[in-house]
Scaffold this active site. Structure first.
Site, PDB file in Angstrom:
ATOM      1  N   MET A  13       0.788  -1.316  -0.089  1.00 31.84           N
ATOM      2  CA  MET A  13       0.121   0.043  -0.019  1.00 31.84           C
ATOM      3  C   MET A  13       0.960   1.315   0.018  1.00 31.84           C
ATOM      4  O   MET A  13       0.535   2.392  -0.884  1.00 31.84           O
ATOM      5  CB  MET A  13      -0.862   0.030   1.274  1.00 31.84           C
ATOM      6  CG  MET A  13      -2.145  -0.863   1.281  1.00 31.84           C
ATOM      7  SD  MET A  13      -3.247  -0.595  -0.149  1.00 31.84           S
ATOM      8  CE  MET A  13      -4.053   0.826   0.472  1.00 31.84           C
ATOM      9  N   VAL A  74       1.953   1.550   7.785  1.00 29.49           N
ATOM     10  CA  VAL A  74       2.493   0.146   8.204  1.00 29.49           C
ATOM     11  C   VAL A  74       1.374  -0.640   8.752  1.00 29.49           C
ATOM     12  O   VAL A  74       0.103  -0.191   8.764  1.00 29.49           O
ATOM     13  CB  VAL A  74       3.605   0.469   9.089  1.00 29.49           C
ATOM     14  CG1 VAL A  74       4.601   1.152   8.514  1.00 29.49           C
ATOM     15  CG2 VAL A  74       2.915   0.972  10.443  1.00 29.49           C
ATOM     16  N   ALA A  76      -1.360  -2.495  10.763  1.00 29.31           N
ATOM     17  CA  ALA A  76      -2.223  -1.522  11.814  1.00 29.31           C
ATOM     18  C   ALA A  76      -1.860  -2.371  13.233  1.00 29.31           C
ATOM     19  O   ALA A  76      -1.261  -3.590  13.218  1.00 29.31           O
ATOM     20  CB  ALA A  76      -3.892  -1.689  11.480  1.00 29.31           C
ATOM     21  N   SER A 128      -9.230   3.330   0.969  1.00 26.51           N
ATOM     22  CA  SER A 128      -9.732   2.047   0.372  1.00 26.51           C
ATOM     23  C   SER A 128      -9.343   1.832  -1.210  1.00 26.51           C
ATOM     24  O   SER A 128      -9.116   2.779  -1.693  1.00 26.51           O
ATOM     25  CB  SER A 128     -11.331   1.963   0.517  1.00 26.51           C
ATOM     26  OG  SER A 128     -11.890   0.851  -0.149  1.00 26.51           O
ATOM     27  N   LYS A 182     -14.244   4.129   7.421  1.00 30.79           N
ATOM     28  CA  LYS A 182     -13.463   3.081   6.658  1.00 30.79           C
ATOM     29  C   LYS A 182     -13.913   1.773   7.316  1.00 30.79           C
ATOM     30  O   LYS A 182     -14.268   0.709   6.358  1.00 30.79           O
ATOM     31  CB  LYS A 182     -12.165   3.140   6.794  1.00 30.79           C
ATOM     32  CG  LYS A 182     -11.091   2.223   6.206  1.00 30.79           C
ATOM     33  CD  LYS A 182     -11.248   2.095   4.766  1.00 30.79           C
ATOM     34  CE  LYS A 182     -10.876   1.003   3.881  1.00 30.79           C
ATOM     35  NZ  LYS A 182      -9.744   0.026   4.424  1.00 30.79           N
ATOM     36  N   HIS A 185     -17.565   0.993   6.109  1.00 29.13           N
ATOM     37  CA  HIS A 185     -17.209   0.573   4.786  1.00 29.13           C
ATOM     38  C   HIS A 185     -16.886  -0.805   4.466  1.00 29.13           C
ATOM     39  O   HIS A 185     -17.573  -1.592   3.765  1.00 29.13           O
ATOM     40  CB  HIS A 185     -16.203   1.483   4.000  1.00 29.13           C
ATOM     41  CG  HIS A 185     -15.680   1.196   2.687  1.00 29.13           C
ATOM     42  ND1 HIS A 185     -14.664   0.065   2.852  1.00 29.13           N
ATOM     43  CD2 HIS A 185     -15.911   1.532   1.464  1.00 29.13           C
ATOM     44  CE1 HIS A 185     -14.446  -0.258   1.407  1.00 29.13           C
ATOM     45  NE2 HIS A 185     -14.955   0.607   0.681  1.00 29.13           N
ATOM     46  N   ASN A 186     -15.979  -1.131   5.307  1.00 28.27           N
ATOM     47  CA  ASN A 186     -15.446  -2.572   5.270  1.00 28.27           C
ATOM     48  C   ASN A 186     -16.670  -3.513   5.712  1.00 28.27           C
ATOM     49  O   ASN A 186     -16.730  -4.599   5.061  1.00 28.27           O
ATOM     50  CB  ASN A 186     -14.151  -2.945   6.085  1.00 28.27           C
ATOM     51  CG  ASN A 186     -13.070  -2.259   5.389  1.00 28.27           C
ATOM     52  OD1 ASN A 186     -13.111  -1.313   4.523  1.00 28.27           O
ATOM     53  ND2 ASN A 186     -11.737  -2.971   5.661  1.00 28.27           N
ATOM     54  N   GLU A 189     -18.781  -4.043   2.976  1.00 31.01           N
ATOM     55  CA  GLU A 189     -18.296  -4.891   1.997  1.00 31.01           C
ATOM     56  C   GLU A 189     -18.541  -6.285   2.435  1.00 31.01           C
ATOM     57  O   GLU A 189     -18.885  -7.070   1.301  1.00 31.01           O
ATOM     58  CB  GLU A 189     -16.779  -4.430   2.052  1.00 31.01           C
ATOM     59  CG  GLU A 189     -15.922  -5.169   0.956  1.00 31.01           C
ATOM     60  CD  GLU A 189     -14.457  -4.700   1.201  1.00 31.01           C
ATOM     61  OE1 GLU A 189     -14.123  -3.669   1.361  1.00 31.01           O
ATOM     62  OE2 GLU A 189     -13.828  -5.745   1.271  1.00 31.01           O
ATOM     63  N   TYR A 190     -18.333  -6.665   3.459  1.00 28.73           N
ATOM     64  CA  TYR A 190     -18.643  -8.003   3.934  1.00 28.73           C
ATOM     65  C   TYR A 190     -20.051  -8.291   3.867  1.00 28.73           C
ATOM     66  O   TYR A 190     -20.398  -9.452   3.154  1.00 28.73           O
ATOM     67  CB  TYR A 190     -18.573  -8.028   5.585  1.00 28.73           C
ATOM     68  CG  TYR A 190     -17.044  -8.428   5.993  1.00 28.73           C
ATOM     69  CD1 TYR A 190     -15.882  -7.635   5.825  1.00 28.73           C
ATOM     70  CD2 TYR A 190     -17.013  -9.341   6.796  1.00 28.73           C
ATOM     71  CE1 TYR A 190     -14.898  -7.739   6.382  1.00 28.73           C
ATOM     72  CE2 TYR A 190     -15.641  -9.894   7.439  1.00 28.73           C
ATOM     73  CZ  TYR A 190     -14.557  -8.867   7.046  1.00 28.73           C
ATOM     74  OH  TYR A 190     -13.396  -9.239   7.575  1.00 28.73           O
ATOM     75  N   LYS A 261      -9.908 -10.407   7.910  1.00 28.35           N
ATOM     76  CA  LYS A 261      -8.772  -9.525   8.563  1.00 28.35           C
ATOM     77  C   LYS A 261      -9.069  -8.903   9.844  1.00 28.35           C
ATOM     78  O   LYS A 261      -8.370  -8.334  10.852  1.00 28.35           O
ATOM     79  CB  LYS A 261      -8.092  -8.790   7.682  1.00 28.35           C
ATOM     80  CG  LYS A 261      -7.055  -9.312   6.742  1.00 28.35           C
ATOM     81  CD  LYS A 261      -6.439  -8.219   5.979  1.00 28.35           C
ATOM     82  CE  LYS A 261      -5.125  -8.845   5.372  1.00 28.35           C
ATOM     83  NZ  LYS A 261      -4.568  -7.771   4.168  1.00 28.35           N
ATOM     84  N   ARG A 288     -19.063 -16.169   7.581  1.00 20.67           N
ATOM     85  CA  ARG A 288     -17.562 -16.575   7.145  1.00 20.67           C
ATOM     86  C   ARG A 288     -17.133 -17.482   8.636  1.00 20.67           C
ATOM     87  O   ARG A 288     -16.328 -18.365   8.319  1.00 20.67           O
ATOM     88  CB  ARG A 288     -16.694 -15.309   7.210  1.00 20.67           C
ATOM     89  CG  ARG A 288     -16.944 -14.536   5.936  1.00 20.67           C
ATOM     90  CD  ARG A 288     -15.704 -13.649   6.112  1.00 20.67           C
ATOM     91  NE  ARG A 288     -16.127 -12.564   4.747  1.00 20.67           N
ATOM     92  CZ  ARG A 288     -15.147 -11.568   4.509  1.00 20.67           C
ATOM     93  NH1 ARG A 288     -13.930 -11.508   4.889  1.00 20.67           N
ATOM     94  NH2 ARG A 288     -15.525 -10.574   3.452  1.00 20.67           N
ATOM     95  N   HIS A 468     -38.387  -4.871  35.715  1.00 27.01           N
ATOM     96  CA  HIS A 468     -37.698  -3.957  34.849  1.00 27.01           C
ATOM     97  C   HIS A 468     -38.568  -2.646  34.177  1.00 27.01           C
ATOM     98  O   HIS A 468     -38.402  -1.839  33.711  1.00 27.01           O
ATOM     99  CB  HIS A 468     -37.037  -4.416  33.571  1.00 27.01           C
ATOM    100  CG  HIS A 468     -35.964  -5.398  34.179  1.00 27.01           C
ATOM    101  ND1 HIS A 468     -34.799  -4.861  34.858  1.00 27.01           N
ATOM    102  CD2 HIS A 468     -36.018  -6.889  34.048  1.00 27.01           C
ATOM    103  CE1 HIS A 468     -33.949  -5.907  35.191  1.00 27.01           C
ATOM    104  NE2 HIS A 468     -34.491  -7.151  34.361  1.00 27.01           N
TER     105      HIS A 468
END
Ligand code: NDP
Length: 493
Positions: A13, A74, A76, A128, A182, A185-186, A189-190, A261, A288, A468
């Protein structure tokens, strides 16, 4: 010092981002912990722009004009902290330190506070688009102070991709806002990928069509409302043959255990804290996890029965005789039903994601403009899609839109497809093909739309076993029934 901007961390990247920046005419200082990567970059791509290579952090910092702008690219987590710890003592008040990695927004908030105390502007910037985006124009979600953005914004707008003349980069909000967006966003995406995979699964088993034939279906979808990068690459993957035995579809030789990830998991964890129901993203993360539960899946093979008879859509058989449950004559309508279900479920997933952005913005006081997020996702990123334009329009018309689903365009689109959506979910249940994304999206839709929810009973139960209390539809205040006594009602507050 001559460099206008620096990039440290020159793996996939960082290297491409540095090239992108240099190609736009910025004198770019480059540095990497392992110097060979710096040398390789300058050796291979030095002709693309003006690079100032540095062997050490000291050299790197000294090569930059003051106030400095440094982008960290670098790994994360701890590596990012290590790089910040190394650079911070070398920096001066007013310098801008940017983290372009996939940091958790909470880490970004912590780092921003710590660096602010030293007079350093820390900007967490979501980037991204992967390797190719970094080089040719990513979608960029910059967080951080207005001051940092005033300097950083024009550079980021230069290197971001343009859609209709608008750069896919805009100031998201202070501290962790960029990394938060971000992350969502990910998460989206999933959800999007899970829905696409379910559509494929239903079509493959419903029609008995080959992956290659299904590639054509996805290609045709890519010229309509579903037009998007993910649909486009779905067609490419389905069309691909196994390189070692080309007549065999690649998708049939790939191990069916999805990896992750962690950004999808972060999204769901954060959504739980915020109390926003991002069920589409959660189902995708769990699907997943289930796919990766190899031991459990193996143990269940041949032990857990499926439906004895799979009800047919038309006459069972499948056009290519591969055991599909859809008759050839009905294939077209089944494809259309699945398309409608995919689109409606996708609208739900995005509606949930945008709800989460709003909830995060309120919680942390970020003032995020949701329409602007849809605008910068139109290009450069993995979820780029035609319908983000519609989302942008929806928020432009009504900035405080309570849910994307109630915007007239989306409400109409989902209403038009809801009968098909229901048929597909019924078919998936009856034929034993799991479609958790489709069905949970539909449950969310129905949950949203119904005037009275079953939560009234839940509240009654909570009052009985835990006192409650509950609220009443006809009077303000909270109430409790004397469940162990005479069933009388008492009022609190
Ligand atoms: P990696 O995440 O693989 O990280 C490798 C880089 O981190 C190398 O430059 C490495 O230096 C450096 N590094 C690791 N540990 C340390 C340390 N302790 N001190 C100093 N440097 C260290 O690189 P990517 O290019 O894939 O990703 C960079 C960032 O961008 C990550 O945060 C990633 O999540 C994010 N990102 C990645 C995307 C992708 O598609 N790959 C997409 C969007 C964001 P060395 O060479 O010395 O080992």
């Amino acid at each position: 010092p001559t460099a206008q901007i620096g990039v440290t961390g020159l793996a996939t990247m960082g290297r491409n981002l540095a090239r992108n920046i240099a190609r736009h005419g910025y004198v770019t200082a480059v540095h990497n912990r392992t110097e060979s990567k710096t040398k390789a970059l300058v050796g291979e791509f030095g002709h693309e722009g003006t690079f100032v290579p540095a062997a050490t952090a000291e050299e790197f910092v000294a090569s930059l004009t003051v106030p400095r702008t440094i982008i960290i690219m670098v790994k994360a987590g701890a590596p990012t902290d290590a790089v910040i710890d190394e650079l911070a003592p070398l920096l001066e008040e007013g310098d801008i330190l940017v983290d372009g990695g996939n940091a958790h927004f909470a880490d970004t908030r912590r780092r921003e506070v710590a660096l602010r105390e030293r007079g350093i502007h820390f900007a967490g910037v979501g980037i991204s688009g992967g390797e190719e985006g970094a080089l040719l124009g990513p979608s960029i979600m910059p967080g951080g102070s207005e001051h940092a953005y005033a300097k950083l914004g024009p550079i980021l707008a230069d290197i971001a991709v343009d859609v209709d003349g608008t750069p896919c980069s805009t100031h998201v909000g202070p501290d962790g806002a960029g990394h938060f967006v971000k992350m969502v966003h990910n998460g989206i995406e999933y959800a999007d990928m899970q829905l696409i995979a379910e559509a494929y699964d239903l079509l493959r088993h419903g029609l008995g069509w080959t992956p290659e034939r299904l590639a054509e279906v996805f290609e045709s979808w890519n010229s309509g409302d579903l037009e998007s990068f993910l649909i486009e690459i779905t067609a490419r993957v389905l069309r691909a043959g196994d390189p070692s035995q080309p007549e065999r579809p690649l998708v049939d030789v790939i191990v069916d255990e999805a990896e992750q990830k962690g950004t999808g998991r972060w999204t769901v964890q954060t959504a739980l804290d915020l109390g926003t129901p991002v069920s589409g993203i959660a189902e995708a993360v769990f699907a997943r996890a289930l796919s990766g539960s190899a031991a459990q899946r193996r143990a269940a093979q041949g032990v857990l029965p499926g439906p004895a008879e799979v009800p047919a859509v038309g006459e069972p058989g499948g056009e290519e005789g591969a055991g599909g449950f859809v008759d050839a004559a009905d294939a077209e309508s089944f494809v259309e039903d699945v398309r409608a279900a995919l689109y409606a479920s996708k609208v739900v997933a995005y509606a949930q994601g945008f709800d989460m952005i709003r909830a995060g913005s309120v919680e942390y006081g970020w003032g995020i403009d949701p329409g602007a997020m849809a605008t910068i996702w139109r290009g450069g990123c993995i979820i780029r899609a035609r319908f983000l334009d519609r989302i942008r329009e929806a928020y432009e018309k009504q900035p405080d839109l309570p849910s994307l689903l109630v915007d007239p365009y989306f409400a109409g689109a989902v209403a038009a497809g809801q009968e098909a959506w229901r048929r597909v979910v019924v078919q998936s249940v009856q034929s034993g093909i799991p479609a958790p994304g489709f069905s949970s999206a539909l449950a969310y839709y129905d949950g949203l739309r119904r005037e009275r929810s079953s939560a009234a009973l839940v509240q009654g139960l909570r009052d009985l076993f835990g006192a409650h209390t509950y609220r009443r539809v006809d009077r303000p205040g909270s109430f409790h029934i004397d469940w162990s006594g005479d069933l009388s009602e008492s009022q609190f507050s």
